[in-house]
Design an enzyme around this catalytic site. Structure first.
Site, PDB file in Angstrom:
ATOM      1  N   LEU A  34       0.830  -1.203   0.000  1.00 54.46           N
ATOM      2  CA  LEU A  34       0.000   0.000   0.000  1.00 54.46           C
ATOM      3  C   LEU A  34       0.865   1.254   0.000  1.00 54.46           C
ATOM      4  O   LEU A  34       0.470   2.303  -0.478  1.00 54.46           O
ATOM      5  CB  LEU A  34      -0.909   0.019   1.237  1.00 54.46           C
ATOM      6  N   GLY A  35       2.050   1.136   0.568  1.00 48.06           N
ATOM      7  CA  GLY A  35       2.927   2.306   0.602  1.00 48.06           C
ATOM      8  C   GLY A  35       4.153   2.030   1.441  1.00 48.06           C
ATOM      9  O   GLY A  35       4.298   0.951   2.040  1.00 48.06           O
ATOM     10  N   GLY A  37       7.111   4.256   3.987  1.00 47.78           N
ATOM     11  CA  GLY A  37       7.540   5.521   4.569  1.00 47.78           C
ATOM     12  C   GLY A  37       8.945   5.377   5.086  1.00 47.78           C
ATOM     13  O   GLY A  37       9.624   4.385   4.795  1.00 47.78           O
ATOM     14  N   GLY A  40       8.982   2.173   7.620  1.00 47.14           N
ATOM     15  CA  GLY A  40       8.727   0.803   7.196  1.00 47.14           C
ATOM     16  C   GLY A  40       7.739   0.761   6.060  1.00 47.14           C
ATOM     17  O   GLY A  40       7.370   1.792   5.499  1.00 47.14           O
ATOM     18  N   VAL A  42       3.971  -0.760   4.300  1.00 48.38           N
ATOM     19  CA  VAL A  42       2.597  -1.103   4.674  1.00 48.38           C
ATOM     20  C   VAL A  42       2.015  -1.978   3.572  1.00 48.38           C
ATOM     21  O   VAL A  42       2.059  -1.605   2.393  1.00 48.38           O
ATOM     22  CB  VAL A  42       1.749   0.177   4.866  1.00 48.38           C
ATOM     23  N   LYS A  57       1.338  -2.998   8.994  1.00 46.50           N
ATOM     24  CA  LYS A  57       2.456  -2.043   8.977  1.00 46.50           C
ATOM     25  C   LYS A  57       3.689  -2.732   9.564  1.00 46.50           C
ATOM     26  O   LYS A  57       3.663  -3.175  10.713  1.00 46.50           O
ATOM     27  CB  LYS A  57       2.074  -0.784   9.766  1.00 46.50           C
ATOM     28  N   ASP A 149       2.264  15.290  12.234  1.00 45.92           N
ATOM     29  CA  ASP A 149       2.727  14.857  10.908  1.00 45.92           C
ATOM     30  C   ASP A 149       1.573  14.859   9.900  1.00 45.92           C
ATOM     31  O   ASP A 149       1.452  13.950   9.079  1.00 45.92           O
ATOM     32  CB  ASP A 149       3.353  13.456  11.029  1.00 45.92           C
TER      33      ASP A 149
HETATM   34  N1  LIG Z   1      -3.825   2.035   6.899  1.00 44.89           N
HETATM   35  C1  LIG Z   1      -3.398   2.313   5.668  1.00 44.89           C
HETATM   36  N2  LIG Z   1      -4.206   2.162   4.602  1.00 44.89           N
HETATM   37  C2  LIG Z   1      -3.774   2.452   3.355  1.00 44.89           C
HETATM   38  N3  LIG Z   1      -2.541   2.894   3.055  1.00 44.89           N
HETATM   39  C3  LIG Z   1      -1.698   3.071   4.066  1.00 44.89           C
HETATM   40  C4  LIG Z   1      -2.064   2.802   5.430  1.00 44.89           C
HETATM   41  N4  LIG Z   1      -1.022   3.072   6.220  1.00 44.89           N
HETATM   42  C5  LIG Z   1      -0.052   3.516   5.396  1.00 44.89           C
HETATM   43  N5  LIG Z   1      -0.433   3.510   4.110  1.00 44.89           N
HETATM   44  C6  LIG Z   1       0.373   3.916   2.933  1.00 44.89           C
HETATM   45  O1  LIG Z   1       1.743   3.699   3.244  1.00 44.89           O
HETATM   46  C7  LIG Z   1       2.476   4.940   3.233  1.00 44.89           C
HETATM   47  C8  LIG Z   1       3.476   4.933   4.385  1.00 44.89           C
HETATM   48  O2  LIG Z   1       2.790   4.725   5.612  1.00 44.89           O
HETATM   49  P1  LIG Z   1       3.101   5.545   6.916  1.00 44.89           P
HETATM   50  O3  LIG Z   1       3.021   7.011   6.608  1.00 44.89           O
HETATM   51  O4  LIG Z   1       2.216   5.068   8.013  1.00 44.89           O
HETATM   52  O5  LIG Z   1       4.595   5.094   7.140  1.00 44.89           O
HETATM   53  P2  LIG Z   1       5.781   5.850   7.859  1.00 44.89           P
HETATM   54  O6  LIG Z   1       6.999   5.032   7.657  1.00 44.89           O
HETATM   55  O7  LIG Z   1       5.386   6.152   9.266  1.00 44.89           O
HETATM   56  O8  LIG Z   1       5.843   7.176   6.976  1.00 44.89           O
HETATM   57  P3  LIG Z   1       6.515   8.603   7.230  1.00 44.89           P
HETATM   58  O9  LIG Z   1       7.790   8.576   6.456  1.00 44.89           O
HETATM   59  O10 LIG Z   1       5.510   9.568   6.614  1.00 44.89           O
HETATM   60  O11 LIG Z   1       6.652   8.804   8.694  1.00 44.89           O
HETATM   61  C9  LIG Z   1       1.405   6.028   3.348  1.00 44.89           C
HETATM   62  O12 LIG Z   1       1.807   7.226   2.738  1.00 44.89           O
HETATM   63  C10 LIG Z   1       0.222   5.390   2.633  1.00 44.89           C
HETATM   64  O13 LIG Z   1       0.336   5.597   1.237  1.00 44.89           O
END
Ligand SMILES: Nc1ncnc2c1ncn2[C@@H]1O[C@H](COP(=O)(O)OP(=O)(O)OP(=O)(O)O)[C@@H](O)[C@H]1O
Length: 351
Positions: A34-35, A37, A40, A42, A57, A149
């Protein structure tokens, strides 16, 4: 400190004791990414037995502390009860390489993709999104948490037309009043009050600057988000005096402020050029949310008072045009009414 942040500390302590280790593939079928960041990745997954869809996640253990993982998980599972906050599903575990928790999945991407898409976001959709986020962020603030954030990448879409959105990623959320090291980063979402930390980050032996986590951080981000939704652009690159576009905004902000204080209605207050396409109505809101002084920024529910009116200048003009047309029509009707009335009078006289 309100009770929720204290309870959260307790929940982290207790859940650390009940953390289990699982093999992901024995319980979940991974569908797609899904993505990703900075912390990590997701994955969209379904539960092997029940078929329930969810977002898993994954946090690499080598770069994530157990405490940070449990804080994000527990905050999401216990306090994100608002319909526009992404809630965790009560599943958390570790593997030899990762900590993992399950969360509601936004199946239609995030707001960033919509903002940069060719169609952009309509004024109506922008207001719909902001009304939901205003509620979601107010909910977190009422519990004593600050998200820290808010950005398009952290707003997930629950349907294709993004009628329903959910704010996610609680990795940086902290209790209001927590003292944190001020970190400057190159983005308009970074608040102007940390500008001092920019120069510090350049100087090797400079002392750290500390700041208090306050709801005004989220208010600023919501202001920037409104601008992004309406224009598909950022208003400036970074909220510091080095940035010419931010300086223009600040000068304009100060001129308006001065005019209000001196009640000098003649004073020149031309809008800073990057706001040309926005209505005076939404500019009033943005001036509140994007106040350079954090202590003067209102809460996120201020946005609710600005729903329904025009946010884009085009629409403001359209509305004025529609009003003028209605007035002309009403005048015509009135005149026609008069002529008809006169004819009737004449007719009566002739009889
Ligand atoms: N619950 C979810 N449902 C759908 N997509 C998600 C979900 N959680 C995360 N994503 C996707 O994954 C990407 C990264 O998730 P997230 O922002 O939680 O990770 P992170 O590592 O904490 O990111 P950041 O670098 O912004 O701190 C998001 O931008 C989104 O596109």
């Amino acid at each position: 400190m309100t009770t929720a942040p204290t309870e959260l500390d307790e929940l982290c302590y207790l859940t650390a004791q009940s953390m289990t280790s699982l093999v992901t593939s024995q319980h979940f079928k991974l569908i797609k990414k899904l993505g990703e960041g900075s912390y990590g990745k997701v994955m969209l997954a379904v539960h092997q037995k029940r078929g329930t869809p969810m977002a898993l996640k994954f946090f690499p253990r080598r770069s994530t502390t157990l405490q940070a993982f449990l804080r994000e998980y527990n905050l999401s599972v216990s306090y994100c009860t608002h319909p526009s906050l992404t809630r965790a599903l009560g599943i958390f575990y570790s593997t030899p390489s990762h900590y993992v928790f399950a969360q509601e999945a936004g199946l239609y991407g995030d707001l960033y993709d919509v903002i940069v898409s060719e169609e952009g976001v309509s004024e109506e959709s922008a207001q719909r999104v902001m009304s939901q986020l205003s509620g979601a962020v107010s909910h977190l603030h009422s519990l004593g948490f600050v998200h820290r954030d808010i950005k398009p990448e952290n707003i997930f879409l629950c349907d294709r037309a993004y009628r329903w959105v959910k704010l996610g990623d609680f990795g940086l959320a902290r209790a209001q009043g927590t003292k944190v090291r001020a970190v400057w980063y190159n983005s308009p979402f970074c608040v102007p009050e940390v500008e001092g930390a920019k120069t510090v980050s350049d100087a090797e032996e400079a002392e750290d600057i500390w700041m208090s986590v306050e709801p005004s951080l989220d208010t600023w981000a919501l202001g920037i988000l409104i601008y992004c939704l309406l224009t598909s652009c950022f208003p400036w690159e970074e909220s510091t005096s080095d940035d010419p576009s931010y300086r223009k905004y600040r000068d304009w902000f100060n001129r308006i402020q001065q005019r209000e204080e001196t009640q000098d209605t003649e004073a020149e207050t031309d809008v800073s050029p990057q706001f040309d396409s926005l209505s005076s109505f939404v500019l009033t809101l943005l001036r509140k949310l994007l106040n350079p002084l954090p202590q003067l920024r209102p809460g996120p529910d201020e946005i609710l008072s600005y729903l329904g009116g025009p946010w884009l200048l085009k629409t403001e003009k359209e509305e004025m045009r529609r009003e003028q047309e209605a007035q002309v029509e009403a005048k015509k009707m009135h005149e026609r009414g008069g002529v008809e009335g006169e004819k009737e009078m004449m007719g009566r006289r002739e009889r």
